[in-house]
Design a protein around this motif. Structure first.
Motif, mmCIF file in Angstrom:
data_model
loop_
_atom_site.group_PDB
_atom_site.id
_atom_site.type_symbol
_atom_site.label_atom_id
_atom_site.label_comp_id
_atom_site.label_asym_id
_atom_site.label_seq_id
_atom_site.Cartn_x
_atom_site.Cartn_y
_atom_site.Cartn_z
ATOM 1 N N VAL A 94 3.602 -37.434 -22.873
ATOM 2 C CA VAL A 94 2.898 -37.673 -21.611
ATOM 3 C C VAL A 94 1.512 -38.251 -21.896
ATOM 4 N N ARG A 95 0.835 -37.690 -22.895
ATOM 5 C CA ARG A 95 -0.491 -38.195 -23.259
ATOM 6 C C ARG A 95 -0.428 -39.652 -23.698
ATOM 7 N N LEU A 96 0.568 -39.982 -24.520
ATOM 8 C CA LEU A 96 0.719 -41.353 -24.986
ATOM 9 C C LEU A 96 1.001 -42.303 -23.815
ATOM 10 N N ALA A 97 1.865 -41.877 -22.910
ATOM 11 C CA ALA A 97 2.177 -42.711 -21.747
ATOM 12 C C ALA A 97 0.931 -42.933 -20.893
ATOM 13 N N LEU A 98 0.139 -41.906 -20.686
ATOM 14 C CA LEU A 98 -1.085 -42.043 -19.903
ATOM 15 C C LEU A 98 -2.106 -42.939 -20.610
ATOM 16 N N GLN A 99 -2.188 -42.827 -21.929
ATOM 17 C CA GLN A 99 -3.116 -43.679 -22.676
ATOM 18 C C GLN A 99 -2.683 -45.145 -22.614
ATOM 19 N N VAL A 100 -1.389 -45.400 -22.744
ATOM 20 C CA VAL A 100 -0.895 -46.777 -22.655
ATOM 21 C C VAL A 100 -1.135 -47.325 -21.255
ATOM 22 N N PHE A 101 -0.854 -46.525 -20.228
ATOM 23 C CA PHE A 101 -1.110 -46.951 -18.856
ATOM 24 C C PHE A 101 -2.593 -47.265 -18.659
ATOM 25 N N SER A 102 -3.460 -46.417 -19.207
ATOM 26 C CA SER A 102 -4.905 -46.625 -19.079
ATOM 27 C C SER A 102 -5.336 -47.928 -19.747
ATOM 28 N N ILE A 103 -4.801 -48.205 -20.930
ATOM 29 C CA ILE A 103 -5.142 -49.445 -21.629
ATOM 30 C C ILE A 103 -4.684 -50.650 -20.826
ATOM 31 N N VAL A 104 -3.451 -50.613 -20.332
ATOM 32 C CA VAL A 104 -2.922 -51.736 -19.550
ATOM 33 C C VAL A 104 -3.764 -51.930 -18.289
ATOM 34 N N TRP A 105 -4.118 -50.835 -17.632
ATOM 35 C CA TRP A 105 -4.932 -50.918 -16.419
ATOM 36 C C TRP A 105 -6.311 -51.517 -16.731
ATOM 37 N N LEU A 106 -6.964 -51.064 -17.796
ATOM 38 C CA LEU A 106 -8.292 -51.562 -18.143
ATOM 39 C C LEU A 106 -8.255 -53.037 -18.555
ATOM 40 N N VAL A 107 -7.238 -53.434 -19.292
ATOM 41 C CA VAL A 107 -7.103 -54.849 -19.671
ATOM 42 C C VAL A 107 -6.867 -55.699 -18.420
ATOM 43 N N GLY A 108 -6.053 -55.203 -17.497
ATOM 44 C CA GLY A 108 -5.832 -55.915 -16.234
ATOM 45 C C GLY A 108 -7.121 -56.040 -15.431
ATOM 46 N N CYS A 109 -7.907 -54.979 -15.382
ATOM 47 C CA CYS A 109 -9.198 -55.036 -14.685
ATOM 48 C C CYS A 109 -10.138 -56.026 -15.358
ATOM 49 N N ALA A 110 -10.112 -56.092 -16.680
ATOM 50 C CA ALA A 110 -10.955 -57.048 -17.408
ATOM 51 C C ALA A 110 -10.550 -58.476 -17.063
ATOM 52 N N GLY A 111 -9.268 -58.740 -17.060
ATOM 53 C CA GLY A 111 -8.790 -60.074 -16.715
ATOM 54 C C GLY A 111 -9.181 -60.469 -15.307
ATOM 55 N N TRP A 112 -9.031 -59.551 -14.379
ATOM 56 C CA TRP A 112 -9.389 -59.827 -12.992
ATOM 57 C C TRP A 112 -10.891 -60.063 -12.856
ATOM 58 N N ALA A 113 -11.702 -59.225 -13.500
ATOM 59 C CA ALA A 113 -13.155 -59.357 -13.399
ATOM 60 C C ALA A 113 -13.636 -60.679 -13.996
#
Length: 120
Positions: A94-113
């Motif tokens: 669960v921790r790994l899945a949440l960390q991967v989701f967090s990374i994908v979300w942050l990279v997506g936010c970086a691209g959008w910004a």
């Protein structure tokens, strides 16, 4: 004949300590300084409008500074959220899945910004 003294401790996240603490403080100071620069440009000048806002970010130095602050913000957020996942989520999967989701979300936010920033 070797003798082992003490217990063997498995260290998982302890090696992040000082480096991440320092990174959090440095990125926070950088974001605070950026806020002061941005507020100074907004307060001291003509009334706020779209043209003024676009004018603030039309300079290459401001785009570069904003890009650096976006990266600092993302790293600041990553360190904080990673520590929350490591401290409070005990099942490794669960921790790994949440960390991967967090990374994908942050990279997506970086691209959008960045896309928004360079459109101005």
């Amino acid at each position: 004949m070797s003798q082992n003294y003490g217990t063997k401790r498995i260290v998982t996240g302890a090696h992040y300590g000082l480096r991440d603490w320092l990174a959090q403080r440095i990125t926070a100071v950088l974001m605070a300084l950026f806020t002061v620069v941005l507020l100074a440009q907004v307060i001291f000048g003509e009334p706020l409008s779209y043209d003024k806002w676009a004018g603030i970010f039309s300079h290459q130095w401001m785009k570069t500074l904003t890009f650096v602050v976006i990266i600092a913000l993302l790293y600041h957020a990553w360190v904080g959220i990673r520590d929350i996942w490591m401290d409070y989520i005990k099942p490794v999967g669960v921790r790994l899945a949440l960390q991967v989701f967090s990374i994908v979300w942050l990279v997506g936010c970086a691209g959008w910004a960045i896309q928004v920033l360079w459109r101005l």
